[in-house]
Scaffold this active site. Sequence first.
Site, short mmCIF file in Angstrom:
data_model
loop_
_atom_site.label_atom_id
_atom_site.label_comp_id
_atom_site.label_asym_id
_atom_site.label_seq_id
_atom_site.Cartn_x
_atom_site.Cartn_y
_atom_site.Cartn_z
N HIS A 163 0.82 -1.33 -0.01
CA HIS A 163 0.01 -0.06 0.02
C HIS A 163 1.06 1.19 0.20
O HIS A 163 1.90 1.30 0.87
CB HIS A 163 -0.87 -0.07 1.43
CG HIS A 163 -2.05 0.87 1.34
ND1 HIS A 163 -1.81 2.42 0.92
CD2 HIS A 163 -3.32 0.68 1.30
CE1 HIS A 163 -3.15 2.69 1.07
NE2 HIS A 163 -4.02 1.90 1.27
N GLY A 203 0.25 -5.00 1.67
CA GLY A 203 -0.80 -5.08 0.74
C GLY A 203 -0.69 -5.91 -0.58
O GLY A 203 -1.51 -6.56 -0.91
N TYR A 232 -5.33 -4.46 10.04
CA TYR A 232 -5.65 -5.48 8.97
C TYR A 232 -7.33 -5.58 8.96
O TYR A 232 -7.95 -4.73 9.41
CB TYR A 232 -4.88 -6.70 8.58
CG TYR A 232 -4.77 -6.83 7.37
CD1 TYR A 232 -3.71 -5.77 6.63
CD2 TYR A 232 -5.10 -7.95 6.35
CE1 TYR A 232 -3.63 -5.85 5.20
CE2 TYR A 232 -4.84 -7.83 5.04
CZ TYR A 232 -4.16 -6.79 4.48
OH TYR A 232 -3.93 -6.86 3.14
O1 YXS Z 1 12.57 8.59 0.22
P1 YXS Z 1 11.86 8.73 -1.21
O2 YXS Z 1 11.03 9.80 -1.30
O3 YXS Z 1 12.74 8.46 -2.21
O4 YXS Z 1 10.91 7.52 -0.77
C1 YXS Z 1 11.50 5.96 -0.38
C2 YXS Z 1 10.26 5.32 0.46
O5 YXS Z 1 9.78 6.24 1.14
C3 YXS Z 1 9.61 4.98 -0.82
N1 YXS Z 1 8.47 4.01 -0.53
C4 YXS Z 1 7.33 4.08 -0.51
N2 YXS Z 1 6.38 4.99 -0.63
C5 YXS Z 1 5.01 5.11 -0.22
N3 YXS Z 1 4.50 3.74 0.21
C6 YXS Z 1 5.47 2.56 0.25
N4 YXS Z 1 4.94 1.34 0.69
C7 YXS Z 1 6.86 2.81 0.03
N5 YXS Z 1 7.87 1.92 0.10
C8 YXS Z 1 8.99 2.63 -0.04
O6 YXS Z 1 10.39 4.69 -1.84
C9 YXS Z 1 11.45 5.41 -1.78
C10 YXS Z 1 12.83 4.18 -2.05
O7 YXS Z 1 12.44 3.62 -0.67
P2 YXS Z 1 13.68 3.06 0.28
O8 YXS Z 1 15.11 4.12 0.09
O9 YXS Z 1 13.23 2.61 1.54
O10 YXS Z 1 14.27 1.89 -0.81
P3 YXS Z 1 15.00 0.53 -0.46
O11 YXS Z 1 15.50 -0.19 -1.63
O12 YXS Z 1 16.06 1.00 0.70
O13 YXS Z 1 13.91 -0.36 0.44
C11 YXS Z 1 12.95 -1.01 -0.36
C12 YXS Z 1 11.98 -1.41 0.63
C13 YXS Z 1 10.69 -2.15 0.04
C14 YXS Z 1 12.55 -2.60 1.42
C15 YXS Z 1 11.79 -0.17 1.49
O14 YXS Z 1 11.31 0.82 0.89
C16 YXS Z 1 10.53 -0.58 2.52
O15 YXS Z 1 10.50 -1.36 3.37
N6 YXS Z 1 9.19 0.00 2.23
C17 YXS Z 1 8.05 -0.48 2.95
C18 YXS Z 1 7.58 -1.69 2.65
C19 YXS Z 1 6.36 -1.92 3.65
O16 YXS Z 1 6.44 -2.15 4.71
N7 YXS Z 1 4.96 -1.79 2.87
C20 YXS Z 1 3.72 -1.89 3.51
C21 YXS Z 1 2.93 -0.80 3.28
S1 YXS Z 1 1.63 -0.62 4.40
C22 YXS Z 1 0.67 -1.83 3.67
O17 YXS Z 1 0.90 -2.32 2.70
C23 YXS Z 1 -0.63 -2.21 4.43
C24 YXS Z 1 -1.24 -1.14 5.18
S2 YXS Z 1 -0.39 -3.30 5.57
O18 YXS Z 1 0.91 -3.00 6.39
O19 YXS Z 1 -1.41 -3.43 6.47
O20 YXS Z 1 -0.11 -4.72 4.97
#
Ligand code: YXS
Length: 259
Positions: free
Chosen positions: A64, A108, A138
């Site tokens: 998400h 998500g 969730y």
């Molecule tokens: O700093 P900038 O502006 O370049 O942005 C960064 C991150 O903030 C952005 N970004 C996201 N923006 C919005 N939504 C996201 N889910 C998201 N994930 C990342 O992308 C830019 C690069 O991220 P960065 O620097 O962390 O990249 P990385 O290569 O070091 O790491 C990649 C990840 C995917 C491991 C890392 O970005 C990460 O852990 N992202 C969050 C993954 C996550 O927890 N997603 C769950 C979202 S909440 C959801 O899905 C549901 C509500 S639930 O949680 O209930 O399941």
Amino acid sequence: MGLVQTEILDKVGIITLDNTKKLNALSEQLVDDIIGALDCFQEQKIPVVILRAPDGVRVWSAGHDVKELPPKMRDPLSYYDSLERLLRAVEQYLGPVIAMVHGSVWGGACDLIMTCDIVIADETAKFAMTPAKMGVPYNLTGILHFMNRLPINIAKEMFFTADPVSAERALQVGIINHLVPEKELLSFTLDLAATINTRSLLSIEVIKEQFRILSKAFPISPADFERVQGLRRKVYDSHDYEEAITAFLEKRPAHFKGE
Ligand code: YXS
């Protein structure tokens, strides 16, 4: 089409999530573009769809779009919200939707994988279910997707730890149907789709709908439903929900209080 690429190869529809600069985060726009592509294939009665990311990505989808999660006091995963609309579109597509996974899958997007009919991945794939990291309660249909596919203890470990599950472990526990070498991922997936295409689409369409109906045939009383809604509201009204989003945007670990 906007944030996705689409093509049709021998009656197989391919939707490529193509907002890699945003790590294919499931924003409202990306979700609408995926649903639009599915609707387009449905009109053409394309029997099988492959959902994929571009070659070589590290992240299949970051889940998400955190920047689009609502402020506290509003259910982030209610019936008409984008992620829920996407999951239903996959479930209701006339034929199998195959997730072809290279790279990591988060939150998500992990639920999206659990909703696809078949999952094929290579060794770079990993799957993390993140509500507990995001202060999100969730929801019942999402948890049921995991319960329908995994032993409940495995599903609980994914939700409680929010840790990524490796491709090898994902094969062991049943998140994925096949684990294939990266260079064979597309050909293997296309071959499986081609096999399905030799069968009766009419039969498959009705069998898929029976699977969908039965997978949701989970009795819950109105009182229990209302209690769950009340419990969920405590979470998305909480400090923890607000802190998780703030911490993510401030790029720091969240400090949860359990309230
Ligand atoms: O700093 P900038 O502006 O370049 O942005 C960064 C991150 O903030 C952005 N970004 C996201 N923006 C919005 N939504 C996201 N889910 C998201 N994930 C990342 O992308 C830019 C690069 O991220 P960065 O620097 O962390 O990249 P990385 O290569 O070091 O790491 C990649 C990840 C995917 C491991 C890392 O970005 C990460 O852990 N992202 C969050 C993954 C996550 O927890 N997603 C769950 C979202 S909440 C959801 O899905 C549901 C509500 S639930 O949680 O209930 O399941």
